[in-house]
Design a protein around this motif. Structure first.
Motif, PDB file in Angstrom:
ATOM      1  N   MET A 142       0.828  -1.208   0.000  1.00 13.59           N
ATOM      2  CA  MET A 142       0.000   0.000   0.000  1.00 13.59           C
ATOM      3  C   MET A 142       0.870   1.270   0.000  1.00 13.59           C
ATOM      4  N   PHE A 143       1.920   1.270   0.826  1.00 13.65           N
ATOM      5  CA  PHE A 143       2.754   2.479   0.925  1.00 13.65           C
ATOM      6  C   PHE A 143       3.518   2.739  -0.371  1.00 13.65           C
ATOM      7  N   ARG A 144       3.880   1.601  -1.054  1.00 11.73           N
ATOM      8  CA  ARG A 144       4.566   1.764  -2.332  1.00 11.73           C
ATOM      9  C   ARG A 144       3.617   2.407  -3.348  1.00 11.73           C
ATOM     10  N   TYR A 145       2.354   1.958  -3.310  1.00 17.56           N
ATOM     11  CA  TYR A 145       1.347   2.525  -4.226  1.00 17.56           C
ATOM     12  C   TYR A 145       1.157   4.018  -3.942  1.00 17.56           C
ATOM     13  N   ILE A 146       1.077   4.351  -2.630  1.00 18.42           N
ATOM     14  CA  ILE A 146       0.889   5.763  -2.255  1.00 18.42           C
ATOM     15  C   ILE A 146       2.044   6.609  -2.778  1.00 18.42           C
ATOM     16  N   ALA A 147       3.276   6.085  -2.561  1.00 16.86           N
ATOM     17  CA  ALA A 147       4.465   6.841  -3.000  1.00 16.86           C
ATOM     18  C   ALA A 147       4.461   7.013  -4.515  1.00 16.86           C
ATOM     19  N   GLU A 148       4.129   5.928  -5.235  1.00 13.24           N
ATOM     20  CA  GLU A 148       4.123   5.981  -6.706  1.00 13.24           C
ATOM     21  C   GLU A 148       3.072   6.979  -7.207  1.00 13.24           C
ATOM     22  N   GLU A 149       1.889   6.907  -6.603  1.00 13.66           N
ATOM     23  CA  GLU A 149       0.779   7.771  -7.016  1.00 13.66           C
ATOM     24  C   GLU A 149       1.114   9.242  -6.743  1.00 13.66           C
ATOM     25  N   LEU A 150       1.714   9.485  -5.582  1.00 10.86           N
ATOM     26  CA  LEU A 150       2.087  10.871  -5.249  1.00 10.86           C
ATOM     27  C   LEU A 150       3.123  11.408  -6.232  1.00 10.86           C
ATOM     28  N   LYS A 151       4.102  10.528  -6.548  1.00 11.53           N
ATOM     29  CA  LYS A 151       5.154  10.931  -7.495  1.00 11.53           C
ATOM     30  C   LYS A 151       4.524  11.284  -8.846  1.00 11.53           C
ATOM     31  N   LEU A 152       3.594  10.418  -9.270  1.00  8.47           N
ATOM     32  CA  LEU A 152       2.936  10.599 -10.557  1.00  8.47           C
ATOM     33  C   LEU A 152       2.131  11.908 -10.580  1.00  8.47           C
ATOM     34  N   GLN A 153       1.386  12.133  -9.500  1.00  8.37           N
ATOM     35  CA  GLN A 153       0.540  13.347  -9.425  1.00  8.37           C
ATOM     36  C   GLN A 153       1.392  14.605  -9.437  1.00  8.37           C
ATOM     37  N   MET A 154       2.513  14.540  -8.697  1.00  8.36           N
ATOM     38  CA  MET A 154       3.326  15.752  -8.535  1.00  8.36           C
ATOM     39  C   MET A 154       4.165  16.072  -9.763  1.00  8.36           C
ATOM     40  N   ARG A 155       4.208  15.131 -10.709  1.00  4.32           N
ATOM     41  CA  ARG A 155       4.965  15.409 -11.929  1.00  4.32           C
ATOM     42  C   ARG A 155       4.087  16.048 -13.008  1.00  4.32           C
ATOM     43  N   GLN A 156       2.781  15.999 -12.796  1.00  2.88           N
ATOM     44  CA  GLN A 156       1.890  16.494 -13.850  1.00  2.88           C
ATOM     45  C   GLN A 156       1.867  18.028 -13.885  1.00  2.88           C
ATOM     46  N   PRO A 157       1.746  18.588 -15.108  1.00  6.96           N
ATOM     47  CA  PRO A 157       1.735  20.061 -15.214  1.00  6.96           C
ATOM     48  C   PRO A 157       0.585  20.695 -14.437  1.00  6.96           C
ATOM     49  N   ILE A 158      -0.569  19.988 -14.382  1.00  4.42           N
ATOM     50  CA  ILE A 158      -1.728  20.567 -13.678  1.00  4.42           C
ATOM     51  C   ILE A 158      -1.416  20.794 -12.196  1.00  4.42           C
ATOM     52  N   PHE A 159      -0.549  19.947 -11.640  1.00  5.31           N
ATOM     53  CA  PHE A 159      -0.189  20.095 -10.227  1.00  5.31           C
ATOM     54  C   PHE A 159       0.513  21.437  -9.996  1.00  5.31           C
ATOM     55  N   PHE A 160       1.452  21.735 -10.896  1.00  5.21           N
ATOM     56  CA  PHE A 160       2.183  23.011 -10.757  1.00  5.21           C
ATOM     57  C   PHE A 160       1.262  24.201 -11.050  1.00  5.21           C
ATOM     58  N   GLY A 161       0.365  23.990 -12.044  1.00  4.82           N
ATOM     59  CA  GLY A 161      -0.600  25.041 -12.371  1.00  4.82           C
ATOM     60  C   GLY A 161      -1.471  25.375 -11.173  1.00  4.82           C
ATOM     61  N   MET A 162      -1.953  24.326 -10.504  1.00  4.67           N
ATOM     62  CA  MET A 162      -2.840  24.543  -9.356  1.00  4.67           C
ATOM     63  C   MET A 162      -2.079  25.137  -8.163  1.00  4.67           C
ATOM     64  N   MET A 163      -0.811  24.747  -8.019  1.00  7.53           N
ATOM     65  CA  MET A 163       0.008  25.345  -6.948  1.00  7.53           C
ATOM     66  C   MET A 163       0.168  26.840  -7.200  1.00  7.53           C
ATOM     67  N   GLY A 164       0.379  27.181  -8.472  1.00  4.97           N
ATOM     68  CA  GLY A 164       0.498  28.589  -8.851  1.00  4.97           C
ATOM     69  C   GLY A 164      -0.787  29.341  -8.558  1.00  4.97           C
ATOM     70  N   MET A 165      -1.918  28.690  -8.906  1.00  6.63           N
ATOM     71  CA  MET A 165      -3.220  29.336  -8.656  1.00  6.63           C
ATOM     72  C   MET A 165      -3.460  29.517  -7.169  1.00  6.63           C
ATOM     73  N   TYR A 166      -3.047  28.522  -6.398  1.00  9.77           N
ATOM     74  CA  TYR A 166      -3.220  28.590  -4.938  1.00  9.77           C
ATOM     75  C   TYR A 166      -2.450  29.799  -4.386  1.00  9.77           C
ATOM     76  N   ALA A 167      -1.204  29.911  -4.851  1.00 14.18           N
ATOM     77  CA  ALA A 167      -0.376  31.044  -4.397  1.00 14.18           C
ATOM     78  C   ALA A 167      -1.003  32.366  -4.820  1.00 14.18           C
ATOM     79  N   PHE A 168      -1.534  32.382  -6.064  1.00 12.47           N
ATOM     80  CA  PHE A 168      -2.143  33.611  -6.586  1.00 12.47           C
ATOM     81  C   PHE A 168      -3.329  34.051  -5.714  1.00 12.47           C
ATOM     82  N   PHE A 169      -4.194  33.081  -5.384  1.00 10.87           N
ATOM     83  CA  PHE A 169      -5.377  33.446  -4.582  1.00 10.87           C
ATOM     84  C   PHE A 169      -5.034  33.684  -3.108  1.00 10.87           C
TER      85      PHE A 169
END
Lengths: 265, 286
Positions: free
Chosen positions: A1-28
């Protein structure tokens, strides 16, 4: 389970939308702060970082927008697995209960990561312009925000406490979104869940249908002590109550997700 | 024409029989009630009746615009309809009629939502006085004594410029026209841009909502001119000739022009079957 969590987090954090949303969060985060800074500069009254940094969190609407942005990252995760056929494979490997726990952990991790990192970035920016806290102002303000609980505490621990509350608040609302996603299934609807949760809570608050101690948005706001929502507990008691509310939200949503996923097969 | 109307009715029936429609309508109802509820206390304290003209001021506050537009966006989010039935409809009618039926659907949904908003407001304020020549004591008091709004925790923001420039009926007509124009153009934008490239329309609509919210933090007329959703409230556009901002009529004409250009562009491209197939908008045997 922990390996899956780590893999999924890595995958999510590499996507451009993740950085886009982080930028939007900072903006708001920055937009309400910049308005306050502008007003202060016009009035030539310079305050400290704690004052400016708290501005978005004292406005309910800003808090909801920030959570709605986080929802873009976490709201669609379970239903995406179901629609893409990944759900069957993952349930065979992990089991249904572990799968749900993993998804909740992923949601909490992403929310905590974005909230903490983006707030640190904003605080670093503010630290270039203003002092951390002025002694007299801080003592007065802390007593206003926390009913005397933080009167002689350091500003950093006070800010950590507010961040902790904001992470818990985000987790509570994002969990609702995760549950609704299994019924609604449409991305547009899932994105609207924080707004709808706000409307429902606001309605309950105004008509007194929800008891004071369960009015989520007011409970997690920096002013919660001011509005006499809870008995005059110690800091630990207050923290424990908030954690209990969040755990109850997570538990209830896990049961609902489990039932719905069982129907999906 | 008959086929367009039939298709429109099919789309409307599909919307009305969807549980989501009822859920969103109830949330809209809850939100309007929460906006009006604090006014009951004010009305009771000063023994003054509420006025249904309050509906015009719902769209002054950015967060209200955000909630109410987001609900509208969900009604329009399925455009262009692309389920397995569409292939059958297109074969029975034609591409042209299929397209115009969806434009008709946008018009019907916008009108339906506008009527629902008016009915909800009349029910909660327990009055129908759109045709009165006076704004009423509650609206007047809120405009001239803003401290009342903070004392009673009233979210509705009443501005003087609307009160002094328009009569209640004029303002209502203007609000209806603006609401219809803005929401129709957002709907047509979603439809046409989604046809040009899938998903672009929804991104545009979401961006408009966030833009409207951001402008809340910046004062002045010029900011409101950037965001089409702020044009719903007549007071956000300049009501004076002396500040040299574009007039209300100019803004509305520009919006209708954009809508016509978008429809025209998609109508020209939609006849090209190869183009549509390449964009994966709709694949049919016609």
């Amino acid at each position: 389970m922990f390996r899956y969590i780590a893999e999924e987090l890595k995958l999510q954090m590499r996507q451009p939308i993740f950085f886009g949303m982080m930028g939007m969060y900072a903006f708001f985060l920055i937009v309400p702060i910049s308005q306050e800074v502008r007003l202060a500069l016009n009035a030539q009254s310079y305050v400290d970082i704690v004052h400016y940094w708290l501005v978005p969190y004292t406005q309910t609407h800003s808090t909801i927008i920030l959570i709605a942005i986080l929802n873009f990252l976490t709201g669609y995760t379970v239903i995406r697995d179901v629609q893409q056929g990944m759900y069957g494979v993952l349930v065979t490997k992990l089991g249904r209960i572990r799968y749900i726990i993993a998804k909740l952990i992923i949601m909490i991790s992403i929310a905590a990561f974005v909230i903490i990192i983006m707030n640190l970035v904003v605080l670093m920016g503010l630290s270039q312009l203003f002092p951390l806290a002025s002694e007299r102002m801080t003592a007065e303000r802390f007593s206003v925000y926390s009913g005397g609980m933080w009167l002689y505490a350091s500003p950093i621990s006070f800010m950590a406490w507010i961040l902790f509350k904001k992470v818990l608040e985000a987790v509570c609302i994002l969990t609702v979104s995760l549950v609704v996603s299994l019924w609604a299934k449409k991305r547009v609807v899932i994105m609207m869940v924080p707004l709808m949760v706000f409307v429902a809570i606001y309605f309950g608050q105004i008509t007194n249908l929800i008891p004071k101690s369960l009015q989520l948005i007011a409970l997690f706001s920096p002013y919660s002590y001011l509005e006499n929502r809870l008995p005059n507990w110690s800091l630990f008691g207050y923290g424990a109550y908030l954690v209990t509310v969040t755990v109850c939200c997570l538990g209830l949503s896990s049961v609902l997700i489990y039932k719905q996923l069982k129907k999906e097969g | 024409m008959k086929q367009i109307v039939m298709l429109m009715l099919i789309y409307m029936r599909r919307l009305m029989t969807n549980k989501l429609f009822l859920v969103l309508m109830s949330f809209q109802c809850l939100y309007i009630y929460t906006l009006i509820h604090p006014l009951y206390r004010l009305s009771a304290d000063y023994q003054v009746p509420l006025s249904s003209n309050l509906i015009i001021f719902f769209f002054r506050d950015s967060f209200s615009v955000m909630v109410l537009s987001a609900i509208m966006l969900v009604f329009l989010s399925a455009l262009p309809f692309r389920d397995e039935n569409q292939q059958y409809y297109v074969t029975r009618c034609s591409v042209k009629q299929w397209f115009w039926a969806q434009v008709g659907y946008i018009v019907c949904v916008v009108l339906l939502n506008m009527v629902c908003l008016l009915v909800m407001c009349c029910c909660f304020t327990r009055s129908v006085n759109f045709f009165d020549s006076e704004w009423g004591k509650v609206i007047g008091s809120l405009a001239y004594y803003p401290e009342l709004a903070s004392y009673y925790e009233i979210e509705i923001q009443v501005t003087n410029n609307v009160l002094t420039t328009y009569s209640p009926f004029q303002a209502l007509l203007l609000w209806m026209m603006h609401y219809f124009s803005v929401m129709c153009s957002v709907g047509v934008g979603i439809l046409c841009l989604n046809m040009i490239r899938s998903g672009v329309g929804s991104v545009l609509a979401t961006s408009l909502i966030f833009l409207q919210y951001t402008l809340n933090f910046f004062g002045g007329y010029i900011g409101y001119y950037i965001s089409p959703l702020s044009w719903i409230y007549p007071g956000n556009l300049s009501t004076s000739l002396y500040d040299y901002y574009p007039s209300v009529q100019g803004v509305m004409i520009a919006m209708w022009l954009v809508m016509v250009v978008l429809i025209g562009y998609v109508r020209v491209r939609i006849t090209d079957k190869q183009y549509l197939e390449s964009k994966e908008v709709l694949i049919w045997d016609h």
